[in-house]
Scaffold this active site. Structure first.
Site, PDB file in Angstrom:
ATOM      1  N   ASP A   1      -1.987   3.315   3.251  1.00 47.19           N
ATOM      2  CA  ASP A   1      -0.994   3.890   4.155  1.00 47.19           C
ATOM      3  C   ASP A   1      -1.613   4.983   5.017  1.00 47.19           C
ATOM      4  OD1 ASP A   1       1.375   4.075   5.396  1.00 47.19           O
ATOM      5  OD2 ASP A   1       2.551   4.589   3.646  1.00 47.19           O
TER       6      ASP A   1
ATOM      7  N   HIS B   1       8.588  -3.931  10.199  1.00 43.60           N
ATOM      8  CA  HIS B   1      10.006  -4.134  10.495  1.00 43.60           C
ATOM      9  C   HIS B   1      10.198  -4.127  12.008  1.00 43.60           C
ATOM     10  CE1 HIS B   1      10.379   0.226  11.324  1.00 43.60           C
ATOM     11  NE2 HIS B   1       9.602   0.373  10.257  1.00 43.60           N
TER      12      HIS B   1
ATOM     13  N   ASP C   1      11.278   8.307  -0.978  1.00 43.60           N
ATOM     14  CA  ASP C   1      10.194   7.912  -0.081  1.00 43.60           C
ATOM     15  C   ASP C   1       9.089   8.957  -0.027  1.00 43.60           C
ATOM     16  OD1 ASP C   1      11.429   5.527   0.790  1.00 43.60           O
ATOM     17  OD2 ASP C   1      12.642   6.645   2.207  1.00 43.60           O
TER      18      ASP C   1
ATOM     19  N   ASP D   1       2.652  -1.708   4.456  1.00 42.02           N
ATOM     20  CA  ASP D   1       2.156  -0.582   5.261  1.00 42.02           C
ATOM     21  C   ASP D   1       0.648  -0.649   5.507  1.00 42.02           C
ATOM     22  OD1 ASP D   1       4.725   0.357   5.162  1.00 42.02           O
ATOM     23  OD2 ASP D   1       4.356   1.819   3.586  1.00 42.02           O
TER      24      ASP D   1
END
Length: 573
Positions: A242, A342, A511, A289
């Site tokens: 990430d 997304h 998160d 990610d």
């Protein structure tokens, strides 16, 4: 046309589509604990069936009792059974529960008293037990023994070496008892504690279990004990993981590709290929990610980060994913799905095509094309499954919705249109049988702020902002979003082109921390998780929209869990 910087990727707990559905494909059946669906006995004209599904922990359990009337319409109903052990009902919902000794009586509520032929009621309850928690041997509806078939009560037996078209169809999905126990401990949480969620393998220690928790083999063994036919795993530990965010950084340094292969992927594969798991369909979500970051967050983009430039230069994202696809894909009952971000990250023209091309290149160059079963969108993110009140083709006056500030020239307005659009593009490389998943765990956006119809046509911005169900401040906001709700419940083949709605992100897991917290998990502090943060190029310098007082990513966040239930869409009973 020059576009404003695009948004940041989805972030998730670190520790969170295709084929036209076959006619009559059943919704996803959920399994829990060691209890399977009910058995049936001799037939009767006035028939019924009961799917009895349990989520169990050491001294208690919740149960969903899905009752279907197979006979004539009923105006009032009573369901009865005898427990096989010392189970004691402590509370119930969607009906009135009474218990005398081992005998349980369930009477309809006023609002669900009428059951037409084929209609269902869904009472549920919480109970305690000691010793064994065997299923009831028989159910009676208004005095008649339920004899209907109950669908897929056992793990499916797939042809040796042959994967099915949609692994979710006809399969009960594993309910993670660790997550379910946390959900059940929350007020009202038992309403969703029987839902299947992803099991996150986010560091090497997770394979054996972290801090006394369940490891991979323990989850697989429990899935077998539940009678589940499918388990969902998130494989998430790339070197330099990430690269565009700090909240979800991982344990492996950017150059530690050999450790990733030998200490992470190889041990996972060794466990998954154990013969005792051969009847489980194992869905693996491979490294969220990652590849999209190599498109949107590298030089010369204004959204670049130095870490993403490093990962693009050393190629370890591509190498690691290729290795995982080949190693896991060699196991006949494993179904690999690759993350595609997304719609609010990859939906623009200059992101969409290059991302699809990179996915194909990684699979093709490594010979892993046949080891990709499909792709997943919105993992641990918040994009609406479907926007009901506007489409990308709408025009206000003479202005396209693409020109609105919210859509900002994106080609997609929700995850379904994005998933199907990406599937059409990827089919050019991967073939027409690829499948798509949508993570709907936190994209319900219910509550008082949810629109009930289209926005006013006074301007294109009024129209979009007034009608959009995604109530984020900006599409680039990804961390613990205020106002979010649970989305569509997990379901197989919800429409042509989608393998399943899934809750890959376990609702209630953070998160990222809203302030810096010292830790030994390799997780940094990302300002996008700070509710006071005024943004960066990835969210066009808007407020973060994050909830305050959030713990580290992957840790339980009670306040968020409660908000997700309050704002659920469809709403919870």
């Amino acid at each position: 046309m020059t576009q404003v910087p695009k948004s940041s990727p989805s972030k998730s707990p670190r520790g969170s589509w295709l084929r036209a559905a076959a006619a009559g494909a059943a919704s996803l059946l959920l399994a829990g604990g060691a209890v399977a669906l009910t058995s049936a006995q001799a037939g009767a004209a006035a028939g019924c069936k009961v799917d009895y599904t349990v989520n169990q922990w050491s001294t208690g359990f919740t149960a969903s009792v899905a009752l279907t009337n197979l006979g004539d319409t009923l105006n009032g109903w009573t369901l009865e059974w005898d427990f096989a052990g010392d189970q004691k009902v402590t509370s119930g919902w969607n009906a009135t529960f009474t218990q005398s000794g081992k005998h349980v009586t369930v009477k309809n509520a006023d609002w669900n008293a009428t059951l037409a032929t084929g209609a269902s009621a869904n009472p549920g309850f919480q109970a305690t037990f000691s010793g064994t928690n065997d299923k009831p041997a028989q159910f009676k509806l208004n005095g008649v023994v339920c004899t209907g078939t109950t669908g897929p009560t056992d793990p499916p037996t797939d042809p040796p070496g042959n994967r099915v078209d949609n692994p979710y169809a006809g399969a009960k999905a594993y309910v993670n008892p660790e997550w379910a126990a946390k959900a059940t401990a929350e007020p009202g949480g038992s309403r969703i504690a029987d839902q299947p969620t992803g099991v996150w393998l986010d560091r090497t220690a997770a394979i054996q279990g972290v801090n006394g928790g369940m490891g991979l083999r323990a989850h697989l063994d429990r899935a077998v004990a539940q009678g589940a036919g499918l388990i969902q795993l998130v494989v998430y530990n790339l070197p330099g993981r990430d690269c565009s965010a700090l909240a979800s950084n991982g344990e492996l340094k950017a150059d530690e590709i050999d450790k990733y292969k030998t200490q992470f992927i190889d041990p996972i594969a060794a466990i998954l290929k154990d013969a005792k798991y051969a009847n489980l369909r194992i869905v693996t979500v491979v490294e969220i990610d990652s590849l999209p970051n190599l498109i949107t967050n590298v030089s010369p983009r204004p959204t670049y980060t130095p870490n993403c430039d490093i990962m693009k230069a050393n190629g370890n994202y591509q190498k690691g994913i290729a290795y995982a696809l080949n190693k896991l894909g060699a196991i006949p009952n494993v179904y690999n799905y690759i993350d595609i971000g997304h719609h609010g990250w990859i939906g623009w023209d200059d992101n969409f095509g290059p991302t699809a091309d990179l996915l194909a290149q990684v699979a093709r160059d490594s010979g892993a094309m046949s080891n990709v079963h499909g792709f997943i969108t919105n993992t641990a993110n918040y994009g609406a499954t479907k926007e009901p009140y506007f489409t990308i083709n709408d025009v206000v006056g003479s202005t396209s919705v693409r020109e609105s500030d919210w859509v900002d020239w994106n080609r997609y307005v929700d995850e379904t249109s994005y998933a199907l659009g990406m599937r059409q593009r990827l089919a050019q490389s991967f073939g027409n049988n690829i499948g798509m998943l949508i993570d709907t765990s936190r994209n319900g956006w219910g509550g008082a702020a949810r629109p009930t119809g289209p926005g006013p046509r006074t301007s294109v911005d009024d129209y979009v902002n007034g009608g959009r169900t995604d109530r984020r401040i900006h599409l680039g906001n990804w961390c613990n979003q205020s106002g979010a709700g649970l989305g569509e419940r997990p379901k197989a083949a919800p429409e042509a082109g989608i393998d399943a709605y899934v809750w890959m992100k376990p609702p209630g897991e953070s998160d990222g921390a809203s302030k810096e917290i010292q830790n030994e998990e390799g997780k940094g502090f990302d300002r996008m998780c700070d509710p006071t943060y005024e943004g960066n190029a990835r969210n066009n310098y808007n407020m973060s929209g994050a909830l305050g007082d959030a713990p580290l990513s992957g840790h339980w966040f009670s306040a968020q869990f409660q908000e997700l239930m309050r704002n659920a869409n469809p709403p919870l009973n």
